[in-house]
Scaffold this active site. Structure first.
Site, PDB file in Angstrom:
ATOM      1  CG  HIS B  53      37.223  69.654   6.571  1.00 43.69           C
ATOM      2  ND1 HIS B  53      36.448  70.333   5.665  1.00 43.69           N
ATOM      3  CD2 HIS B  53      37.755  70.593   7.397  1.00 43.69           C
ATOM      4  CE1 HIS B  53      36.507  71.636   5.926  1.00 43.69           C
ATOM      5  NE2 HIS B  53      37.301  71.820   6.966  1.00 43.69           N
ATOM      6  CD  GLU B  55      33.395  65.720   4.996  1.00 41.66           C
ATOM      7  OE1 GLU B  55      34.349  66.178   5.677  1.00 41.66           O
ATOM      8  OE2 GLU B  55      32.269  66.241   4.973  1.00 41.66           O
ATOM      9  CB  CYS B  83      33.753  72.175   2.582  1.00 40.21           C
ATOM     10  SG  CYS B  83      35.386  71.397   2.503  1.00 40.21           S
ATOM     11  CB  CYS B  86      35.535  67.483   1.523  1.00 44.19           C
ATOM     12  SG  CYS B  86      36.499  67.789   3.038  1.00 44.19           S
TER      13      CYS B  86
END
Lengths: 149, 149
Positions: B53, B55, B83, B86
């Site tokens: 992801h 992040e 999410c 993260c």
């Protein structure tokens, strides 16, 4: 059960590697079928990276080795209950099953603080089993923190 | 506010890079003081890794660049609500502040499903602000999923 203990012994070996590096002693291994495909231990201090937990490194290693992000055939053995970050990562990777040793009352995301694997709002749920070689997993943690004090 | 929008434009540029790679278009940047220290976008499909992801990649890049795991001086701008994974990673890294654009009702760990940054049981809490250029952040997501269908 016997099989779970056999794999958990390998995860404990990883935890010992972390201990010898002065890292919080947590280890994890990944199994597909009857084969170990990856091993990892906590490397947060060594790598100066707060995300370098055993389980997250393990998932990234599995992705590299298998060349795919869906790990639906992977069972993970972790010595200590994974944190929220690592449980979120396992959910994204759609792992088959998680087995861990001792609970982590402070950070655990599988049972203690959250139950990420069983959250019905998320689009992947997976089996979680706890308590396999829990005493050995928590003893190495106690030894570590006793030495630190 | 003006400053937040200025940084969020750079995060949106990252989201556009993801879009052009056929990745779910989410971008993030990291700021220390008045300087951009890292940029990242979602690379899950490209790298075949469910943890990649925007992040999480950003946090790992920050750790590499700064050579330390404590990111107490880092503010993160993300186009979409991060999410659970993260958010857990940001908590571990002890970031200073998170600013995001639009909510993610399905996976969001900052507000929608969990409120990780404000969980008093965790040992780090941090400021979260939402809604900065939210329309632009959600529009690029809508465009992406419309094209997918």
């Amino acid at each position: 059960m016997m099989v779970d203990e056999r794999w958990m012994r390998l995860a404990l070996e990883e935890a010992k590697k972390a201990f010898l590096k002065d890292e919080v002693p947590i280890g994890a291994i990944a199994i597909v079928g009857d084969e170990v495909i990856a091993r990892a231990h906590n490397l947060k201090e060594t790598n100066h990276d707060a995300t370098h937990h055993a389980e997250l490194l393990l998932l990234q290693e599995c992705a590299r080795i298998l060349g795919r992000w869906r790990l639906t055939d992977v069972t993970i053995y972790a010595t200590i209950e994974p944190c929220i970050m690592c449980m979120g990562a396992m959910s994204h990777a759609r792992i088959k099953r998680l087995v861990y040793g001792a609970r982590d009352e402070k950070f655990g995301g599988a049972h203690s603080l959250y139950q990420i694997a069983h959250d019905e709002r998320l689009n992947h749920r997976f089996e979680v089993e706890e308590g396999i070689l829990a005493d050995e997993a928590s003893q190495i943690m106690k030894d570590f923190f006793k030495r630190k004090r």
